[in-house]
Scaffold this motif. Structure first.
Motif, PDB file in Angstrom:
ATOM      1  N   VAL A   6      82.161   9.162  45.955  1.00  0.00           N
ATOM      2  CA  VAL A   6      83.051   8.411  45.082  1.00  0.00           C
ATOM      3  C   VAL A   6      84.479   8.717  45.511  1.00  0.00           C
ATOM      4  CG1 VAL A   6      83.850   8.069  42.719  1.00  0.00           C
ATOM      5  CG2 VAL A   6      81.424   8.531  43.163  1.00  0.00           C
ATOM      6  N   SER A   7      85.256   7.676  45.750  1.00  0.00           N
ATOM      7  CA  SER A   7      86.659   7.852  46.113  1.00  0.00           C
ATOM      8  C   SER A   7      87.530   7.274  45.006  1.00  0.00           C
ATOM      9  CB  SER A   7      86.980   7.124  47.418  1.00  0.00           C
ATOM     10  OG  SER A   7      86.343   7.728  48.503  1.00  0.00           O
ATOM     11  N   SER A  30      79.308   2.466  55.257  1.00  0.00           N
ATOM     12  CA  SER A  30      78.247   2.812  54.308  1.00  0.00           C
ATOM     13  C   SER A  30      77.155   1.740  54.268  1.00  0.00           C
ATOM     14  CB  SER A  30      78.837   3.006  52.912  1.00  0.00           C
ATOM     15  OG  SER A  30      79.622   1.898  52.549  1.00  0.00           O
ATOM     16  N   SER A  31      75.996   2.126  53.770  1.00  0.00           N
ATOM     17  CA  SER A  31      74.900   1.171  53.595  1.00  0.00           C
ATOM     18  C   SER A  31      75.233   0.202  52.471  1.00  0.00           C
ATOM     19  CB  SER A  31      73.599   1.905  53.260  1.00  0.00           C
ATOM     20  OG  SER A  31      73.279   2.816  54.287  1.00  0.00           O
ATOM     21  N   LEU A  63      81.751  -5.796  39.373  1.00  0.00           N
ATOM     22  CA  LEU A  63      81.752  -4.904  40.523  1.00  0.00           C
ATOM     23  C   LEU A  63      81.744  -5.740  41.798  1.00  0.00           C
ATOM     24  CD1 LEU A  63      78.990  -2.417  39.351  1.00  0.00           C
ATOM     25  CD2 LEU A  63      81.460  -2.023  39.307  1.00  0.00           C
ATOM     26  N   VAL A  64      82.443  -5.265  42.825  1.00  0.00           N
ATOM     27  CA  VAL A  64      82.379  -5.870  44.146  1.00  0.00           C
ATOM     28  C   VAL A  64      81.368  -5.037  44.935  1.00  0.00           C
ATOM     29  CG1 VAL A  64      83.647  -6.364  46.273  1.00  0.00           C
ATOM     30  CG2 VAL A  64      84.779  -6.643  44.062  1.00  0.00           C
ATOM     31  N   VAL A  65      80.382  -5.704  45.547  1.00  0.00           N
ATOM     32  CA  VAL A  65      79.335  -4.989  46.278  1.00  0.00           C
ATOM     33  C   VAL A  65      79.327  -5.486  47.719  1.00  0.00           C
ATOM     34  CG1 VAL A  65      76.869  -4.488  46.433  1.00  0.00           C
ATOM     35  CG2 VAL A  65      77.945  -4.750  44.189  1.00  0.00           C
ATOM     36  N   ILE A  86      88.095   2.276  42.606  1.00  0.00           N
ATOM     37  CA  ILE A  86      87.120   3.366  42.676  1.00  0.00           C
ATOM     38  C   ILE A  86      85.900   2.859  43.451  1.00  0.00           C
ATOM     39  CG2 ILE A  86      85.721   4.991  41.355  1.00  0.00           C
ATOM     40  CD1 ILE A  86      87.671   4.499  39.001  1.00  0.00           C
ATOM     41  N   PRO A  87      85.883   3.080  44.780  1.00  0.00           N
ATOM     42  CA  PRO A  87      84.700   2.695  45.540  1.00  0.00           C
ATOM     43  C   PRO A  87      83.664   3.826  45.546  1.00  0.00           C
ATOM     44  CG  PRO A  87      86.445   3.334  47.034  1.00  0.00           C
ATOM     45  CD  PRO A  87      86.995   3.450  45.637  1.00  0.00           C
ATOM     46  N   ILE A  88      82.407   3.431  45.504  1.00  0.00           N
ATOM     47  CA  ILE A  88      81.296   4.366  45.645  1.00  0.00           C
ATOM     48  C   ILE A  88      80.586   3.977  46.938  1.00  0.00           C
ATOM     49  CG2 ILE A  88      79.125   5.195  44.657  1.00  0.00           C
ATOM     50  CD1 ILE A  88      80.270   4.263  41.909  1.00  0.00           C
ATOM     51  N   PHE A  89      80.486   4.922  47.869  1.00  0.00           N
ATOM     52  CA  PHE A  89      79.863   4.677  49.163  1.00  0.00           C
ATOM     53  C   PHE A  89      78.479   5.320  49.176  1.00  0.00           C
ATOM     54  CE2 PHE A  89      84.468   4.987  49.831  1.00  0.00           C
ATOM     55  CZ  PHE A  89      84.722   3.749  50.381  1.00  0.00           C
ATOM     56  N   VAL A  90      77.462   4.523  49.441  1.00  0.00           N
ATOM     57  CA  VAL A  90      76.093   5.020  49.566  1.00  0.00           C
ATOM     58  C   VAL A  90      75.738   4.936  51.045  1.00  0.00           C
ATOM     59  CG1 VAL A  90      73.690   4.704  48.870  1.00  0.00           C
ATOM     60  CG2 VAL A  90      75.537   4.145  47.263  1.00  0.00           C
TER      61      VAL A  90
END
Length: 141
Positions: A6-7, A30-31, A63-65, A86-90
């Motif tokens: 999480v950034s 990221s995936s 959310l933007v995906v 707040i991007p979450i990188f998986v």
């Protein structure tokens, strides 16, 4: 093991936004990237790898995906408001093999991309700096 990062990004208002840099053109390695934006906006995506940029409107609660080696995008700062994203990188496990799914190819169709180890793909992505969406070329056949 897969990773989740999480950034928190703060883009302060700038009275001369044309002279400021939010985040230059890049793509995510990221995936999956899930982005919670605020109501200020400033996210742009590149149309067809040309120099035309399309503003991604902020929608409250949405959310933007981005999936995979996502579309090239950038962030511009506002002249009057602070912006928070707040991007979450998986990401895949470093030793995971990534590539095209054979099940989606038509009989006799050859894949455009080869299978590569995620760690190699990741290392290549960061070895060249953020210069748009060119990491995917690393995996081309």
């Amino acid at each position: 093991m897969d990773s989740h990062v999480v950034s928190l990004h703060n883009y302060p208002a700038c009275p001369n936004p044309d002279l400021a840099s939010g985040a230059g053109p890049h793509s995510d390695v990221s995936s999956i990237t899930i982005l919670l934006q605020d109501d200020v906006g400033g996210l742009y995506v590149r149309a067809n790898e040309c120099d035309k940029w399309i503003h991604v409107e902020s929608v409250e609660g949405a959310l933007v995906v981005n999936i995979g080696d996502s579309i090239a995008h950038r962030v511009l700062v506002s002249g009057s408001k602070n912006r928070v994203s707040i991007p979450i990188f998986v990401t895949s496990a470093p030793n995971a093999v990534i590539g095209p799914l054979p099940e989606v190819l038509e009989p006799g169709e050859r894949p455009t991309y080869k299978q590569v180890m995620y760690q190699d793909y990741f290392n290549y992505h960061f070895s060249k700096g953020h210069d748009g969406k060119h990491t995917i070329d690393y995996a081309k056949m």
